[in-house]
Every structure is written in structure tokens, then in C-alpha cells.
Design an enzyme around this catalytic site. Structure first.
Site, short mmCIF file in Angstrom:
data_model
loop_
_atom_site.label_atom_id
_atom_site.label_comp_id
_atom_site.label_asym_id
_atom_site.label_seq_id
_atom_site.Cartn_x
_atom_site.Cartn_y
_atom_site.Cartn_z
N THR A 1 13.38 12.15 -50.02
CA THR A 1 14.50 12.31 -50.93
C THR A 1 13.96 12.72 -52.30
O THR A 1 13.25 11.93 -52.93
CB THR A 1 15.25 10.96 -51.09
OG1 THR A 1 15.30 10.29 -49.83
CG2 THR A 1 16.64 11.17 -51.65
N PRO A 2 14.24 13.93 -52.76
CA PRO A 2 13.77 14.31 -54.10
C PRO A 2 14.34 13.36 -55.15
O PRO A 2 15.54 13.05 -55.12
CB PRO A 2 14.32 15.73 -54.28
CG PRO A 2 14.59 16.22 -52.90
CD PRO A 2 14.98 15.01 -52.11
N HIS B 1 21.35 11.45 -39.87
CA HIS B 1 21.34 10.09 -39.31
C HIS B 1 22.75 9.84 -38.83
O HIS B 1 23.70 9.90 -39.63
CB HIS B 1 20.96 9.08 -40.39
CG HIS B 1 19.49 9.04 -40.67
ND1 HIS B 1 18.81 10.10 -41.18
CD2 HIS B 1 18.58 8.04 -40.50
CE1 HIS B 1 17.53 9.77 -41.32
NE2 HIS B 1 17.36 8.53 -40.91
N GLU C 1 24.15 5.13 -36.71
CA GLU C 1 23.15 4.06 -36.93
C GLU C 1 23.83 2.70 -37.02
O GLU C 1 23.23 1.67 -36.75
CB GLU C 1 22.45 4.36 -38.26
CG GLU C 1 20.98 4.30 -38.23
CD GLU C 1 20.39 4.64 -39.59
OE1 GLU C 1 21.04 5.31 -40.42
OE2 GLU C 1 19.26 4.21 -39.82
N ASP D 1 10.18 7.09 -37.52
CA ASP D 1 11.12 6.73 -38.58
C ASP D 1 10.34 6.33 -39.85
O ASP D 1 10.28 7.09 -40.80
CB ASP D 1 12.05 5.60 -38.13
CG ASP D 1 13.33 5.52 -38.94
OD1 ASP D 1 13.53 6.38 -39.80
OD2 ASP D 1 14.15 4.60 -38.70
#
Ligand code: 5GP
Length: 362
Positions: free
Chosen positions: A98-99, A224, A227, A302
Site C-alpha cells: 500500500t503506497p 480480497h 474474507e 499472504d
């Protein structure tokens, strides 16, 4: 060397900050402890704890981000994570992150990603191809199967491609900024977008404009999906037709049917699902149903650091739990080539790597 370590493997679902060595996290925590930013003794047991619920995992990520979010550290962890995957014969790695923006230290999403790319450039223990930096032809001609590399005479090689993650805490604008960054960084090995972050936070409709934009621009997309139970999300996610999805745990019957018809490949993270208690026991994991149906799937870690696992360990676990032999596991790994977000040239080279390794499988 055990076969699950020596065989070539494909890793498609690995979060950078979830894949950090414990020793590095402890070292970083010690330094911040000495500076008085954190209390080391409070943090040490959190890092070393083994089993965590999904909610606790996201609290741990907040801590990890305090430890890692400066440019130098981002470069260091990227280098280490790639070298760790290569050391267990991962031939192709898609690393997602994640930037992050942190004005107090002059970090923008762009400079964060530059630090990641710097980490790829810094990889020295193995040969790396991350797009702009390719193995040269001679390397390729001389290269041998990954599982031969342990004789110490030839260098291992690894392909790395990057996915930029949108965190579910983000706004539509922030998500679009991430997609624009991915487009800008296409020449630096960025191939796609991931949607991740705490699944009980945020709504699908917030991210949809950014994901549609990414899709239109030809970026690959993985989500995702399923989940946690969320009947409002799974179907729209499947309707969106991402190139892959991660987890796929809480699906209703109709959603399984839709998934199987669409043939969207699934990134399966066994240890993560068990440790977070998203699945109560490995015997009832949906791997079995998907595998028996020949649905495209790929074993992944993961968060190898957070869940104390490795890709080799995931192969060993699947083999033991589901009674699959070495050859079946090898085929499973090899089938992952079809699910990667890279072009035919890379796929062909990976096929050759697996073919070469297959000759030594006994
Ligand atoms: P980073 O993107 O900071 O390199 O890696 C850590 C981040 O990945 C976490 O803060 C979270 O947003 C995402 N992440 C890691 N593991 C998981 C997971 O199991 N599920 C989801 N939904 N997100 C995750």
C-alpha cells in the site's frame, strides 16, 4: 533439501509489510525504543505472538507501519523480502504493498514506491528481473532450473512484479491516486492493483470508481474477496471480473457457482486462514473443492512474517493435509504460471524453469 523447498514456486499473494523477518522487526523496534518513540518491551511480545485473530492482525499492521514507514527501511525490507522468497526457490513473485503518505517525514505515495523500487535494485543475493532491470541474455542462456541453484555454482534468479494495494480505509480520491501512481510506474515493474485492508472497514462502492479506472487502463486487478461474511460485496466483486481474487472463504452456494463458471483464479492462503480462524480446520478448507474441480488456484503466503510461514511451508502443509504427492504439488505450482500478471515471454521462461526442474523430480 526437501522437495517442497527445492521445487520452483510462484508467489502471487504476498504483502510487503506482512512478509518482514521477525529479526528485522525486532531490530527496528529496538532502535525506536532507544529513541523513546515506542516502549520496546510492550512491542516485543506483540511481534513474537504466534496466533492472532483477523482483528489483531490489523492492529499488528498499524504497529509494523510505525516501525517501517521511512524510506530507508522500506528499501531494506523490500530487498530482504525478495531475497527470502528467492532463497526458497520462488521463481516469480508478485509483491503487493500500500503506497503510504507521511507528511511529517516528507513521504508521498510516490516516494514510498520509489523506495520499494530502490529495494528491488538493491537485491544482490540473486539475479532479479523486475521489468526495467532484466536478466541479460547470457544470464538467461546460462541459467539453470531454480532447484539446481543450491549447488553453489550458479546464481538463482527471480522475477518480481509489483501490485499497488488500495487500503479499505481509503477514500475514492486516495484510491484513484494509487491507480494513477500505478500507471506512472508501469515502467518500473508495477503491473496491477490489489484491494485489501481490514475487510470489515469500507464499502465496495467507494473503491469501484478507482478499480474501474484501473481496469479501463489495462492494469491487472486482484481483490480480497469473501474474507468475512459480506453478502453485499461478494457478488459485485465477482461481477467486476477481476483477473484474480484472494481468499474466497465466505461464499454462498450461488457465489461458488459464479466463481467456478467465471474461472477467476483464487489465491489460497492456508496458514493465514487457519491462524486467523477464518477457517476452523484445514480439513474443511475450500482448497479441496476447488482443486477437485480443477479450478485455477495458487498457493500463497499472504503474510509470511506475520503468520510465521513460507511458501515452501504452504506446499508442505497442503501436501500433508490433502494427501497430495510431490508430482501433484509440482503440477499445482506450475499451473500458477497461467495466473501471473506478466507477459508471454516471462511465462515461457518460467515454463522452461519448471520443465528443467521436472526432469530431476523422482
Ligand atoms: P503493506 O501494504 O503495508 O505492505 O502490507 C500490509 C497491509 O496489507 C495491511 O495493512 C493490510 O492493509 C494488507 N493486508 C495484509 N494482510 C492482509 C489480509 O490477510 N487481509 C487483508 N484484507 N488485508 C491484508
Amino acid at each position: 533439501m526437501k522437495w517442497w523447498v527445492s521445487m520452483p514456486k510462484i508467489e502471487l499473494h504476498a504483502h510487503l509489510n506482512g512478509s518482514i523477518r521477525d529479526s528485522t522487526l525486532l531490530e527496528l523496534a529496538r532502535v525506536l525504543g532507544e529513541k523513546g518513540v515506542i516502549v520496546f518491551s510492550d512491542v516485543e511480545h506483540v511481534i513474537m505472538k504466534n496466533d492472532r485473530s483477523l482483528g489483531e492482525v490489523f492492529k499488528l499492521f498499524d504497529l509494523i507501519h510505525i516501525l517501517t514507514t521511512d524510506h530507508k527501511t522500506v528499501t531494506r525490507i523490500t530487498k530482504e523480502v525478495v531475497e527470502d522468497f528467492a532463497s526458497e526457490n520462488v521463481a516469480y513473485l508478485e509483491l503487493r504493498t500500500t503506497p503510504k503518505k507521511n507528511d511529517s517525514i516528507g513521504m508521498s505515495k510516490h516516494s514510498y514506491m520509489e523506495a520499494v523500487v530502490e529495494g528491488l535494485r538493491a537485491v544482490s543475493a540473486v539475479d532479479i528481473d523486475f521489468g526495467p532491470h532484466k536478466f541479460n541474455t547470457q544470464d538467461s542462456l546460462n541459467s539453470i532450473a531454480m532447484n539446481d541453484a543450491c549447488d553453489g555454482t550458479k546464481r538463482k534468479k527471480i522475477y518480481v512484479r509489483l501490485l499497488l494495494s488500495i487500503d479499505r480505509r481509503e477514500t475514492t480520491e486516495a484510491a484513484i491516486e494509487t491507480v494513477k501512481l500505478a500507471l506512472e510506474m508501469r515502467d518500473l515493474g508495477v503491473v496491477g492493483i490489489d484491494l485489501s485492508g481490514n475487510p470489515v472497514v469500507g464499502e465496495w462502492k467507494t473503491f469501484l470508481p478507482a478499480l474501474k479506472f484501473a481496469q479501463k487502463q489495462g492494469l491487472y486487478i486482484t481483490l480480497h474477496c469473501g474474507e468475512v461474511p459480506n453478502c453485499q460485496e461478494v457478488q459485485p466483486m465477482l461481477d467486476f471480473l477481476p483477473q484474480r481474487i484472494g481468499h474466497a472463504i465466505f461464499f454462498e452456494e450461488e457465489e461458488w457457482r459464479q466463481l467456478k463458471t467465471s474461472k477467476i483464479p483464487v489465491e489460497i492462503c492456508l496458514t493465514s486462514n487457519i491462524k486467523t480462524e477464518s477457517i476452523s480446520s484445514i480439513d474443511i478448507h475450500h482448497f479441496v473443492d476447488l482443486y477437485n474441480d480443477k479450478h485455477p488456484l495458487v498457493l500463497c503466503t499472504d503474510d509470511a512474517g506475520v503468520f510465521s510461514t513460507s511458501l515452501s511451508n504452504e506446499y508442505k502443509l497442503a501436501s500433508t493435509a490433502f494427501g497430495l504427492g510431490k508430482r501433484e504439488m509440482f503440477e499445482l505450482a506450475r499451473n500458477g504460471i497461467e495466473c501471473i500478471f506478466a507477459g508471454d515471454e516471462v511465462k515461457q521462461d518460467l515454463v522452461e524453469t519448471f520443465d528443467s526442474a521436472a526432469k530431476k523430480l523422482n
